[in-house]
Scaffold this motif. Structure first.
Motif, PDB file in Angstrom:
ATOM      1  N   LEU A  12       0.799  -1.233   0.000  1.00 45.81           N
ATOM      2  CA  LEU A  12       0.000   0.000   0.000  1.00 45.81           C
ATOM      3  C   LEU A  12       0.830   1.280   0.000  1.00 45.81           C
ATOM      4  CD1 LEU A  12      -2.880   1.197  -0.020  1.00 45.81           C
ATOM      5  CD2 LEU A  12      -2.790   1.279   2.457  1.00 45.81           C
ATOM      6  N   PHE A  13       1.780   1.445   0.938  1.00 41.89           N
ATOM      7  CA  PHE A  13       2.463   2.728   1.101  1.00 41.89           C
ATOM      8  C   PHE A  13       3.795   2.824   0.361  1.00 41.89           C
ATOM      9  CE2 PHE A  13       0.372   2.251   5.458  1.00 41.89           C
ATOM     10  CZ  PHE A  13      -0.770   2.942   5.080  1.00 41.89           C
ATOM     11  N   PHE A  27      -5.654  -5.729   5.286  1.00 42.50           N
ATOM     12  CA  PHE A  27      -5.943  -7.013   5.926  1.00 42.50           C
ATOM     13  C   PHE A  27      -4.694  -7.895   5.925  1.00 42.50           C
ATOM     14  CE2 PHE A  27      -9.934  -5.509   4.152  1.00 42.50           C
ATOM     15  CZ  PHE A  27     -10.827  -5.696   5.198  1.00 42.50           C
ATOM     16  N   GLY A  28      -4.702  -8.913   6.786  1.00 41.20           N
ATOM     17  CA  GLY A  28      -3.591  -9.855   6.801  1.00 41.20           C
ATOM     18  C   GLY A  28      -4.035 -11.224   7.252  1.00 41.20           C
ATOM     19  N   ILE A  56       3.382 -13.669   7.246  1.00 40.48           N
ATOM     20  CA  ILE A  56       2.134 -12.899   7.330  1.00 40.48           C
ATOM     21  C   ILE A  56       1.922 -12.305   5.937  1.00 40.48           C
ATOM     22  CG2 ILE A  56       0.883 -11.035   8.469  1.00 40.48           C
ATOM     23  CD1 ILE A  56       1.728 -13.266  10.402  1.00 40.48           C
ATOM     24  N   VAL A  57       0.783 -12.621   5.338  1.00 40.11           N
ATOM     25  CA  VAL A  57       0.448 -12.121   3.995  1.00 40.11           C
ATOM     26  C   VAL A  57      -0.533 -10.961   4.150  1.00 40.11           C
ATOM     27  CG1 VAL A  57      -0.662 -12.683   1.797  1.00 40.11           C
ATOM     28  CG2 VAL A  57       0.858 -14.341   2.888  1.00 40.11           C
ATOM     29  N   VAL A  58      -0.265  -9.882   3.407  1.00 45.30           N
ATOM     30  CA  VAL A  58      -1.052  -8.644   3.563  1.00 45.30           C
ATOM     31  C   VAL A  58      -1.618  -8.194   2.227  1.00 45.30           C
ATOM     32  CG1 VAL A  58      -0.816  -6.165   4.064  1.00 45.30           C
ATOM     33  CG2 VAL A  58       0.183  -7.849   5.620  1.00 45.30           C
ATOM     34  N   TRP A  59      -2.848  -7.723   2.250  1.00 44.29           N
ATOM     35  CA  TRP A  59      -3.484  -7.124   1.064  1.00 44.29           C
ATOM     36  C   TRP A  59      -4.386  -5.986   1.540  1.00 44.29           C
ATOM     37  CZ3 TRP A  59      -4.854 -11.636   3.347  1.00 44.29           C
ATOM     38  CH2 TRP A  59      -6.185 -11.797   3.744  1.00 44.29           C
ATOM     39  N   PHE A  60      -5.063  -5.333   0.604  1.00 43.60           N
ATOM     40  CA  PHE A  60      -5.913  -4.207   1.006  1.00 43.60           C
ATOM     41  C   PHE A  60      -7.108  -4.072   0.071  1.00 43.60           C
ATOM     42  CE2 PHE A  60      -2.378  -2.652  -1.573  1.00 43.60           C
ATOM     43  CZ  PHE A  60      -3.021  -1.992  -2.610  1.00 43.60           C
ATOM     44  N   THR A  98      -7.213  -6.320  -3.443  1.00 41.24           N
ATOM     45  CA  THR A  98      -6.004  -7.015  -3.887  1.00 41.24           C
ATOM     46  C   THR A  98      -5.860  -8.363  -3.177  1.00 41.24           C
ATOM     47  OG1 THR A  98      -4.505  -6.060  -2.217  1.00 41.24           O
ATOM     48  CG2 THR A  98      -4.897  -4.760  -4.206  1.00 41.24           C
ATOM     49  N   SER A  99      -6.949  -8.874  -2.650  1.00 41.44           N
ATOM     50  CA  SER A  99      -6.952 -10.140  -1.914  1.00 41.44           C
ATOM     51  C   SER A  99      -6.469 -11.296  -2.786  1.00 41.44           C
ATOM     52  CB  SER A  99      -8.371 -10.446  -1.422  1.00 41.44           C
ATOM     53  OG  SER A  99      -8.501 -11.802  -1.070  1.00 41.44           O
TER      54      SER A  99
END
Length: 846
Positions: free
Chosen positions: A261-262, A304-305, A408-412, A424-425
């Motif tokens: 994201l950032f 989310f993660g 840890i997998v992260v999306w938004f 982006t899940s």
């Protein structure tokens, strides 16, 4: 290079002036040739400039010699770091020979080495246009194009759903009154054109990349919007009012977000935009026209993660073995990937890696439910400014399935407005990858229901950071609950997450001891985990050394075994008693390698490593020490070489190498540049009976139908971009070879069985062919869109390494065809395979 002097042609009626000119030209040619003879290239170059300025009709005659002089003089200027003089010489040369593809390509190579990649690409591109068959320029352009126009541009532009949702949100904002628009990080300009088509009165777009800015200019002009969109080649942080745009805008549109994201700087960009470029935001109580207020698309994001087990992530980020081909890895050497180590470094490094989790080889297992990490409001300046200074948030996530905690997998979810969103899940059909935070440094990675995964989340340096990952076991929680009731200080910690975190910190406290942290790229960690690779090299090296002096080797191996059993002191005594001449082994494979240490276990061997980084050398020394090697056994070759560009030299003036290990295949799946030239030098440096590893390489490929590869390689017409004409412009930067593929998980339909395409023999070069034709039998009807390829590396006739195997640290590559070819089962297709330097081209003969 021609040695005969060219004579200028005298024009009729030229008189004394022409005769004087002819004499000066003739003298200058003689002087130039004399200077070349004594290798005074700078003076020779000056004489040729004079000749060509006085007698331009001699261009064709002296062209080849002029090129040679220019290139040799440029090499000298480069060595002397006279960069401005070097560039000046090329500019002069291109004024004289503007259509010379060889000079264009050479100029590009110098610029690329200096770090001017945008400019280099322009010269490579021009050279290819001037001569489409110029292989050197094509190879240079393909390599730099992947950097200049990253492949995700093609994937995102082909994502119709993403384009439609952004278009709808922009249309809605403009219909509600936002008439002045700034597009930050414009790329091809697609969002700016959506805004203009929707009726925005004024549209501004900024793009930092020179290549993408020029591309956007062409795209906007082709869509007849150049009068309504002002393009700026700059960072949004440098935009000033009224210098660059006349007044504050009512709408900022941007997609400067990455998988985490950032990571592309959206927070800093929007803080600056709210402070300097946007109208003030509308408050909830205000109902005025949107044109009077500022807003941002996207409006907000929810991150989310989830915790996952994934063998593929594990083997790229954790060294999972303690013994590699008989070499013990000591506990005081800690290997970490850059994503994990970024927590403790001062450098700003992305604290995550990225994966398309739906396509990760071997898949993944979710060990927790997905959990919400944070929400970010892009229309709230104070919230954006507080992100970097906010204290880390602590989370305690219940485990729902037992397994190995790998990441840890992260999306938004990007909420463009209250109606339109993009996810982006990993479960969505999306062009996006997910951010992956590998888990390292735990005593035990096995978790089960009842346990909790504890994490801390912050936005330090405006990167989403997930750190201090630990596990709180159910048993631990029950045991320490009693002692907590007796300890008021600990109870004052407050919420459950803080309590869990404190417990986990107690659980994962480290014993005292000096540790060497060795940061390796993920491919280097995967290489360490590649057991067949190291076992194969050990067997092949043993066979070569045995064939050189069988009896001596057996004796030495017995001594080494005794040394290992009795300890390092005894080993040093044995070495002192008898010092026969060693075998010399050189490992010039790139990156971190323990092959020299493995070679050192094979008797009286003097192994040399070519690792460059100090931390890698320290780690190798510690591993040597832990395996009871005498200190002088392993040496670092670059300390013995004066010129690091000439690594391939004799071990000593009167000695030759027994084994030279070369890197033939890049991790990306391509053949290493200049590998055949390195092999030619290596053959001259081998003792009788010595070998290069690998001895030869076979390249295999097959025909497949893969819409995924097509869409990742080029924009498919105007339909995907909602009628906007973008494809012909960005597709100038498409490359025929797609790299870093995982063939095992690539969505594709095989249309043929694997066939041998090419042989590269490093020991017996007369067996190599620069081009050949290969007949491929079609075993399934379909459309051939690509030809994936991989390699079998033969260390000898019996020991083979497969770059497509499950344990391989190498990725695969594929040639993507410009146009699909319809084939029917039972047919034959003929492939033309050409090998030029390190570039392999595969084309279908129609």
């Amino acid at each position: 290079m021609s040695s005969s002097r060219a004579r200028p042609r005298r024009e009729a009626g030229g008189g004394a002036g022409a005769a004087g000119r002819d004499e000066l030209v003739s003298q200058s040619l003689q002087s130039a040739e004399h200077c070349l003879g004594v290798q005074d290239f700078g003076t020779a170059y000056a004489h040729y400039l004079l000749v060509l300025s006085l007698a331009p009709e001699l261009k064709d005659t002296v062209k080849e010699t002029f090129q040679y002089t220019l290139f040799r003089w440029a090499e000298e200027l480069d060595a002397l770091n006279r960069i401005q003089d070097l560039l000046g010489c090329y500019e002069q040369a291109l004024e004289l020979f503007p259509e010379d593809e060889v000079i264009c390509n050479s100029m590009g190579e110098h610029l690329f080495r200096m770090g001017f990649r945008d400019e280099a690409a322009g010269y490579f591109h021009k050279a290819v246009k001037l001569n489409p068959d110029f292989n050197d320029a094509k190879e240079n352009f393909y390599r730099v194009a992947n950097w200049l126009v990253e492949r995700w541009h093609f994937i995102m532009l082909n994502d119709t759903k993403r384009n439609m949702i952004y278009n709808a949100a922009i249309q809605k904002a403009i219909c509600l009154g936002s008439k002045s628009v700034l597009d930050i990080g414009a790329g091809t300009g697609i969002l700016s054109m959506f805004a203009k088509k929707a009726g925005a009165h004024s549209v501004y777009a900024c793009e930092l990349s020179k290549t993408m800015y020029e591309l956007a200019c062409d795209v906007v002009a082709a869509n007849k919007m150049e009068g309504g969109i002002k393009l700026l080649h700059m960072k949004s942080l440098d935009i000033e009012i009224p210098k660059h745009i006349p007044e504050r805008v009512s709408l900022v549109v941007t997609e400067t977000v990455d998988a985490g994201l950032f990571g592309e700087g959206i927070v800093e960009s929007l803080i600056h935009a709210w402070e300097h470029l946007l109208l003030q935001p509308k408050t909830k109580s205000e109902n005025g026209n949107c044109e009077m207020y500022g807003k941002v698309i996207p409006a907000n994001a929810v991150i989310f993660g989830m915790a996952v087990e994934c063998a593929e992530i594990r083997r790229h980020h954790r060294v999972g073995i303690k013994d590699i081909a008989g070499i013990h890895l000591p506990t005081n050497v800690k290997f970490q990937s850059p994503a994990y180590s970024s927590v403790d470094t001062e450098d700003v490094i992305e604290p995550y890696t990225t994966e398309k989790m739906s396509r990760v080889p071997g898949g993944y297992l979710a060990l927790t439910e997905c959990f919400k990490i944070m929400t970010v409001d892009f229309n709230n300046l104070q919230e954006l400014k507080s992100l970097a200074t906010k204290k880390p948030d602590k989370f305690s996530i219940p485990v729902i399935k037992e397994g190995i905690l790998d990441a840890i997998v992260v999306w938004f979810v990007l909420q463009l407005d209250d109606e339109h969103s993009l996810s982006t899940s990993p479960s969505e059909e999306t062009c996006w990858e997910q951010a992956v935070y590998p888990v390292q440094d735990l005593a035990d990675y096995w978790i089960k229901p009842g346990d909790h995964v504890i994490i801390e989340v912050s936005c330090q340096d405006y990167y989403l950071r997930i750190q201090n990952i630990s596990v709180l076991g159910l048993e631990c929680e029950m045991d320490v609950a009693k002692s907590f009731t007796k300890n008021k200080d600990l109870l004052s910690l407050g919420n459950e997450a803080e309590l869990c975190s404190a417990l986990a910190n107690l659980q994962t406290s480290k014993p005292d001891g000096i540790e060497q942290t060795c940061i390796l790229e993920s491919m280097e960690i995967a290489l360490l985990n590649n057991i067949p690779y190291h076992e194969g090299f050990k067997m092949a090296m043993r066979k070569v050394l045995s064939s050189l002096t069988p009896e001596k080797l057996c004796q030495d191996m017995d001594i080494h075994c005794q040394n290992n059993e009795m300890g390092s002191d005894t080993g040093q005594n044995n070495t002192a008693q008898s010092t026969p001449e060693p075998f010399y082994v050189l490992d010039v494979s790139e990156g971190f390698s323990i092959l020299p240490i493995i070679a050192g276990t094979l008797g009286q061997v003097k192994p040399y490593s070519s690792v460059e980084k100090d931390q890698h050398r320290i780690a190798l020394d510690l591993i040597s020490e832990a395996n009871h090697f005498p200190k002088e056994t392993l040496e670092f070759w670059l300390r013995h070489v004066e010129d690091e560009s000439a690594v391939l030299q004799r071990p000593k003036s009167d000695k030759l190498w027994s084994i030279i290990i070369l890197d033939v295949i890049e991790p990306s799946g391509l053949i290493q540049q200049e590998i055949m030239e390195k092999a030619a030098i290596s053959r001259c440096l081998l003792q009788s009976g010595g070998k290069i590893f690998p001895q030869y390489v076979l390249m295999f490929g097959m025909l497949v139908e893969s819409q995924t590869l097509v869409e990742e390689s080029a924009v498919q017409g105007t339909e995907r971009t909602l009628g906007l004409n973008i494809a012909p412009f960005i597709n100038q930067f498409q490359v025929p070879i797609h790299v870093f593929l995982d063939l095992s998980s690539l969505p594709c339909i095989p249309l043929s069985k694997p066939v041998e395409l090419l042989r590269l023999d490093l020991m017996t070069p007369y067996l190599n062919t620069s081009n050949r034709e290969v007949k491929v039998h079609i075993c399934k009807s379909g459309q051939v869109t690509a030809i994936p390829f991989w390699y079998h590396m033969y260390l000898d006739e019996e020991i083979r390494l497969d770059t497509s195997s499950e344990a391989s640290h190498w990725k695969q590559a594929a040639v993507v065809l410009d146009n699909p070819i319809q084939v029917e089962m039972g047919e034959e297709l003929v492939l033309s395979v050409e090998h030029h330097k390190s570039n392999v081209s595969i084309t279908v003969k129609q």
